[in-house]
Design a protein around this motif. Structure first.
Motif, mmCIF file in Angstrom:
data_model
loop_
_atom_site.group_PDB
_atom_site.id
_atom_site.type_symbol
_atom_site.label_atom_id
_atom_site.label_comp_id
_atom_site.label_asym_id
_atom_site.label_seq_id
_atom_site.Cartn_x
_atom_site.Cartn_y
_atom_site.Cartn_z
ATOM 1 N N UNK A 1 -0.714 -8.822 -11.866
ATOM 2 C CA UNK A 1 0.054 -9.640 -12.815
ATOM 3 C C UNK A 1 -0.152 -11.106 -12.433
ATOM 4 N N UNK A 2 -1.094 -11.799 -13.072
ATOM 5 C CA UNK A 2 -1.467 -13.155 -12.641
ATOM 6 C C UNK A 2 -0.509 -14.251 -13.118
ATOM 7 N N UNK A 3 0.789 -14.006 -12.963
ATOM 8 C CA UNK A 3 1.777 -14.988 -13.381
ATOM 9 C C UNK A 3 2.813 -15.178 -12.273
ATOM 10 N N UNK A 4 3.211 -16.427 -12.076
ATOM 11 C CA UNK A 4 4.356 -16.758 -11.235
ATOM 12 C C UNK A 4 5.380 -17.453 -12.122
ATOM 13 N N UNK A 5 6.683 -17.228 -11.828
ATOM 14 C CA UNK A 5 7.729 -17.743 -12.705
ATOM 15 C C UNK A 5 8.650 -18.668 -11.909
ATOM 16 N N UNK A 6 8.835 -19.882 -12.444
ATOM 17 C CA UNK A 6 9.810 -20.778 -11.828
ATOM 18 C C UNK A 6 11.207 -20.187 -11.913
ATOM 19 N N UNK A 7 11.556 -19.613 -13.029
ATOM 20 C CA UNK A 7 12.887 -19.024 -13.192
ATOM 21 C C UNK A 7 13.020 -17.814 -12.280
ATOM 22 N N UNK A 8 13.956 -17.894 -11.360
ATOM 23 C CA UNK A 8 14.119 -16.835 -10.379
ATOM 24 C C UNK A 8 13.153 -16.931 -9.222
ATOM 25 N N UNK A 9 12.249 -17.906 -9.259
ATOM 26 C CA UNK A 9 11.233 -18.124 -8.219
ATOM 27 C C UNK A 9 10.509 -16.809 -7.918
ATOM 28 N N UNK A 10 9.807 -16.310 -8.918
ATOM 29 C CA UNK A 10 9.058 -15.061 -8.805
ATOM 30 C C UNK A 10 7.605 -15.397 -8.473
ATOM 31 N N UNK A 11 7.091 -14.985 -7.306
ATOM 32 C CA UNK A 11 5.726 -15.365 -6.916
ATOM 33 C C UNK A 11 4.671 -14.505 -7.609
ATOM 34 N N UNK A 12 3.448 -14.995 -7.555
ATOM 35 C CA UNK A 12 2.277 -14.208 -7.953
ATOM 36 C C UNK A 12 1.574 -13.730 -6.694
ATOM 37 N N UNK A 13 1.024 -12.529 -6.732
ATOM 38 C CA UNK A 13 0.382 -11.930 -5.563
ATOM 39 C C UNK A 13 -1.068 -11.610 -5.869
ATOM 40 N N UNK A 14 -1.963 -12.158 -5.058
ATOM 41 C CA UNK A 14 -3.392 -11.872 -5.156
ATOM 42 C C UNK A 14 -3.768 -11.028 -3.941
ATOM 43 N N UNK A 15 -4.424 -9.899 -4.181
ATOM 44 C CA UNK A 15 -4.782 -8.975 -3.108
ATOM 45 C C UNK A 15 -6.250 -9.148 -2.741
ATOM 46 N N UNK A 16 -6.508 -9.257 -1.430
ATOM 47 C CA UNK A 16 -7.862 -9.364 -0.906
ATOM 48 C C UNK A 16 -8.268 -7.998 -0.364
ATOM 49 N N UNK A 17 -9.375 -7.451 -0.858
ATOM 50 C CA UNK A 17 -9.820 -6.106 -0.488
ATOM 51 C C UNK A 17 -11.099 -6.170 0.347
ATOM 52 N N UNK A 18 -11.285 -5.143 1.155
ATOM 53 C CA UNK A 18 -12.564 -4.908 1.814
ATOM 54 C C UNK A 18 -12.880 -3.427 1.683
ATOM 55 N N UNK A 19 -14.141 -3.099 1.881
ATOM 56 C CA UNK A 19 -14.539 -1.692 1.778
ATOM 57 C C UNK A 19 -13.772 -0.874 2.807
ATOM 58 N N UNK A 20 -13.224 0.253 2.346
ATOM 59 C CA UNK A 20 -12.380 1.063 3.214
ATOM 60 C C UNK A 20 -13.162 1.939 4.174
ATOM 61 N N UNK A 21 -14.501 1.849 4.122
ATOM 62 C CA UNK A 21 -15.298 2.700 5.008
ATOM 63 C C UNK A 21 -15.131 2.305 6.469
ATOM 64 N N UNK A 22 -14.806 1.046 6.719
ATOM 65 C CA UNK A 22 -14.661 0.615 8.104
ATOM 66 C C UNK A 22 -13.551 -0.412 8.192
ATOM 67 N N UNK A 23 -12.381 0.000 8.679
ATOM 68 C CA UNK A 23 -11.228 -0.897 8.775
ATOM 69 C C UNK A 23 -10.640 -0.879 10.179
ATOM 70 N N UNK A 24 -11.465 -0.569 11.155
ATOM 71 C CA UNK A 24 -10.950 -0.415 12.512
ATOM 72 C C UNK A 24 -10.568 -1.740 13.168
ATOM 73 N N UNK A 25 -11.115 -2.828 12.700
ATOM 74 C CA UNK A 25 -10.854 -4.126 13.327
ATOM 75 C C UNK A 25 -10.325 -5.081 12.269
ATOM 76 N N UNK A 26 -9.586 -6.102 12.684
ATOM 77 C CA UNK A 26 -9.117 -7.096 11.707
ATOM 78 C C UNK A 26 -10.291 -7.895 11.141
ATOM 79 N N UNK A 27 -10.098 -8.416 9.943
ATOM 80 C CA UNK A 27 -11.122 -9.223 9.288
ATOM 81 C C UNK A 27 -10.487 -10.509 8.786
#
Length: 928
Positions: free
Chosen positions: A403-429
């Motif tokens: 949902x690419x919207x943030x709202x001043x009323x109620x101070x509702x943030x927008x959230x962008x998710x950063x993905x990586x391939x799930x084949x290898x997630x053993x270490x932080x990136x």
């Protein structure tokens, strides 16, 4: 001899040869950060790590080798710097200083060459510096007199540095500068003649371990017995090609006098920020070009940081070697665990002093690899480039947003998710990103918490979120746009690397005239209705604009109602004239303050008082949340006010100051309106008057005082006058002096509260009222200042028949024998109060001293088991007339009683007779 040459560098050397040159190798970061030490400091046994590395000094060569596995130890393997043909001049030990003079031996009447290798870790360093500052190293000289009897300091010299230039178009501009300073100058950076060898730019925000810049710098000083030396500079000189000196990089500077000759050299460096530094290793000084510019003997120990990047979809590593043997191979090591290298790529015949581009082969997709760069030293010991292995995901990173919207009323943030391939997630990136403003402005339309531009996807997770929190911007009534994008990093960019977002503006609430601007309230453009509020307007302050509002002295305001939401964090300055008998802000209905502050602007330091806060709310007034009504430090400043008369400390107000017992005690007990005074450059409490027709409620949802007119340091408390139908709540009311353990305490101020609704009593209010005097110091013979006065009057009492409380007077007790000043009655100024019907209570540490004869209705003294809050009435040779007198519940009978028969709570402090006269019913009393 009149010439000398300098070059900074980081190169390994293993021996000193011939009497025409001197090599010195230190390789310790310059600066005061935790990774280094100050340019003129003693080592003090500390272990200077170089960007997380450790190493050791080789006793035989004076060379520091940078290794990840060795431990630096000054005691067992000190670095010895040696002048050829001479003795060891200085050693690195726990107690040795780094900048001792080194003796040199060079042919007489000859040119002098000086070279050095220097490197700069540029990530974030220049953000810590102002324009024109520099980081670098240099040398000054010690020269012999003509009789060679002793050397003398010489303050001229040569400096090589990195300097910050003016930023242009968001790019950080940095230059490599060579400088020469004439003999007799006070320092190497005082009136230098500069030559800019190179100017380059880098983005302001760097990430991913971008390496710095590494240069070999060279100076040639041509001998001239009759005048200024000719000094030429070069950058990255080529062995065997002395003609690469550029005439544009040549200056004329008088280095030596005719009777002077170089015998010693003193070198050093300075200025390092945020644990990032200029590093240097090898200094060379000699009489020929070949002495100082030649093939280094060993592989470089200074390699910079490796940085993984993408070029046209392919992986590569960039790194910089300060210098290395051309025949030495360079290795790119990769593996799925730190320091466990399953893939090794070898690169040979790499030219020195250039950035390397290393493209790995044999690695799997969607796999996180650790990597490092290494070279092989002469003794076949691997030297690594980085402080620790860094990781790289050989796979895609992409964005999504449900949902690419943030709202001043109620101070509702927008959230962008950063993905990586799930084949290898053993270490932080670590993922690099940026927020592109669009029409939205960081800090105005959304929270500016993305300055690092780096998000870590933790180990075990395939994604992490970037949260964009909106800010209510009342000055904009349209939606605004921005975007989030992935920047290059140790990964491949996926299909979606940019997400556009919209901040939906909050509509202006209907039925209110909303504060949208800043500055004066009598400016129509500052309000949503585009007009100044009047008696028909419901005023609203919130997050639409949190700027301060000023109600000018010449523009009183009347409104229907007043609401300050919790989102309003500013100050409303109600600047009413001090002597005005009418409120400066009148609210015909209710007032609700959940955020922000009511105060006023102190116009000047002159007497009499110019401004005070005077507000009338005809309905209910509620203070909740973080809201405060404050005249803190709004009283007199800088030795002003009637409570200051001398240069002694501790101003008076309701009572005596800590030392100013001769100062005037002033202010009405019944109608307090005066500023507090001060005996120093600090500020006293100011003046507040509130009239509330209904209930005044002070809710304790925050630690701040509800109403405050306290002073700071040596400023006495001010005045608070409240008239309300009813007072409820439990937040504090404070007119104290701030006090000081230095014993410079000032007197407390005055508080008076009138309850106008029948049946309302002080018991409805459960908060504290403080009029504390400043603390003292028994060990400095400085008494505590007196506390102030508190007056309560209810609707059921006749005018002037309320209760005067003298208690809670001293902030700090230093023992039962510690002297405390007293509140004085009647005051010397503003003493037109009629006390005949008033009822006085001395309790809980209260101290009252009579300044003159006093007539009241009743007096009650209540003791405590705690000796630190011992109550006391000091008659001071005066007479107190009262209808009733009670001590600890025991009524004293009518008659005339001297202090000596009334017990320890009643004392007389003068030679004249002090007494209490208790008037019985029907007694006729005539005072002359």
């Amino acid at each position: 001899m009149k010439s000398r040459l300098v070059v900074l560098g980081i190169v390994l050397c293993s021996a000193f040869t011939a009497n025409a040159k001197l090599w010195m190798s230190d390789s310790v970061p310059i600066g005061a950060g935790s990774t280094g030490y100050n340019g003129l400091a003693t080592l003090s046994g500390k272990e200077p790590a170089i960007e997380g590395q450790t190493g050791k000094w080789l006793n035989a060569t004076g060379v520091f080798q940078w290794r990840a596995t060795e431990v630096l130890n000054y005691d067992s393997v000190p670095s010895t710097l040696m002048a050829t043909g001479g003795t060891y001049v200085a050693q690195h030990t726990d107690s040795g200083t780094r900048y001792q003079p080194r003796q040199i031996t060079l042919p007489a009447n000859t040119n002098v060459y000086f070279s050095a290798l220097m490197a700069y870790q540029d990530d974030m360093v220049f953000d810590k510096m102002s324009a024109g500052n520099w980081t670098g190293v240099g040398l000054s000289f010690l020269v012999y007199n003509d009789n060679n009897s002793a050397y003398k300091p010489y303050n001229g010299g040569i400096l090589f540095s990195f300097r910050k230039m003016a930023d242009v178009d968001g790019q950080r501009r940095v230059s490599v500068v060579a400088s020469a300073v004439a003999r007799g100058a006070s320092s190497v950076n005082n009136t230098p003649q500069d030559v800019i060898l190179k100017e380059y730019t880098r983005p302001r925000e760097l990430s991913g371990g971008v390496p710095g810049d590494i240069y070999m710098v060279l100076a040639k000083v041509e001998y001239n017995p009759n005048g200024p030396e000719t000094i030429s500079f070069a950058l990255n000189p080529v062995p065997g090609q002395e003609d690469n000196f550029d005439p544009a990089n040549t200056i004329s500077v008088d280095i030596l006098g005719a009777d002077e000759q170089f015998q010693y050299i003193k070198f050093g460096g300075n200025y390092s920020f945020s644990n990032k530094a200029v590093y240097y290793d090898e200094f060379r000084i000699g009489s020929t070009y070949a002495d100082v510019v030649g093939e280094p003997r060993d592989a470089s120990m200074f390699m910079g940081n490796a940085h993984m990047a993408l070029v046209d979809g392919g992986l590569l590593v960039t790194t910089e070697l300060a210098s290395h043997k051309t025949a030495s191979p360079v290795y790119l090591l990769m593996g799925t665990e730190p320091d466990v290298w399953s893939v090794t790529n070898t690169f040979s015949n790499v030219a020195p002093l250039v950035p390397l581009t290393l493209s790995p082969t044999g690695i799997a997709a969607d796999t996180t690899y650790y990597y490092n760069v290494a070279v092989v030293d002469a003794p076949d010991a691997i030297i690594y480039s980085g402080a620790s292995p860094v990781s790289f995901l050989n796979g895609d990173v992409w964005l999504s947003c449900a949902h690419p919207f943030a709202y001043e009323e109620g101070v509702v943030p927008a959230t962008v998710t950063v993905h990586r391939a799930s084949a290898n997630v053993d270490v932080p990136l670590s993922v690099n990103y940026s927020v592109v403003n669009g029409t939205a402005v960081a800090g105005e339309d959304f929270v500016h918490n993305h300055t690092t531009g780096r998000l870590v996807i933790p180990a075990g997770a395939a994604s992490a979120d970037i949260v964009i929190t909106p800010i209510i911007n009342g000055m904009k009534h349209v939606d605004t746009t921005l975007g989030v994008q992935i920047n290059p990093g140790p990964y491949f960019p996926g299909a979606i690397t940019n997400i556009p977002l919209t901040i939906v503006t909050q509509p202006i609430p209907e039925g209110y005239n909303v504060w949208l601007g800043s500055g004066n309230a009598d400016v129509a453009a500052n309000w949503s209705a585009n007009r100044v509020p009047d008696a028909n307007d419901r005023v609203l302050l919130g997050a639409y604009s949190t700027a301060a509002m000023n109600i000018p002295a010449g523009a009183p305001m009347t409104v229907a109602s007043w609401t300050q939401e919790s989102g309003y964090t500013g100050t409303v300055n109600i600047n009413g004239p001090f002597n005005s008998a009418t409120p400066h802000l009148t609210i015909l209905g209710d007032a609700l303050l959940s955020g922000g502050t009511w105060s006023y602007e102190r116009a000047n330091n002159n007497e009499p008082e110019p401004t005070r806060l005077f507000v009338e709310v005809k309905g209910d007034l509620t203070l909740a949340g973080n809201a405060t009504i404050s005249a803190y430090a709004k009283g007199f400043v800088s030795r002003k006010g009637p409570g200051y008369t001398t240069d002694l400390d501790g101003a008076a107000h309701a009572g005596e100051g800590g030392q100013q017992i001769a100062a005037s005690v002033y202010g009405s007990i019944f109608k307090p309106r005066r500023y507090g005074s001060t005996s120093s450059a600090n500020s006293a409490g100011g003046s507040i008057e509130l009239i509330v027709g209904g209930t005044f409620t002070c809710l304790n949802t925050h630690a701040n005082d509800a109403i405050r007119a306290d002073g700071n340091s040596q400023g006495s408390g001010g005045s608070i006058l409240v008239t309300a139908g009813k007072l409820t709540g439990n937040r504090a009311i404070n007119a104290s002096s701030a006090g000081s353990d230095s014993g410079l305490g000032a007197s407390g101020g005055r508080v008076a509260i009138y309850l106008t609704q029948p049946g309302s009593t002080p018991a409805d209010y459960t908060g504290t009222i403080s009029v504390l005097g400043g603390s003292g110091r028994a060990d400095l013979n400085r008494p505590a200042a007196a506390g102030g006065s508190i007056y309560w009057e209810t609707a059921d009492q006749a005018p002037g028949a309320g209760t005067v409380l003298v208690k809670f007077q001293h902030q700090v007790s230093h023992g039962a024998s510690f002297e405390r000043r007293a509140m004085l009655a009647p005051p010397a100024l503003d003493c037109d109060d009629d006390y005949r019907h008033s009822n006085w209570v001395i309790a809980e540490g209260g101290k009252l001293r009579l300044r003159d004869n006093l007539r009241i209705n009743s007096l009650t003294i209540t003791s405590s088991s705690d000796a630190r809050i011992f109550p006391e009435l000091r008659l001071n040779g005066k007479t107190l007339f009262t209808r009733e007198f009670t001590i600890d519940g025991v009524k004293i009978p009518a008659g005339s009683h001297p202090a000596s028969v009334l017990g320890e709570y009643v004392t007389d402090t003068s030679d004249a007779l002090g007494r209490i006269v208790i008037i019985s019913p029907g007694t006729f009393l005539m005072l002359k």
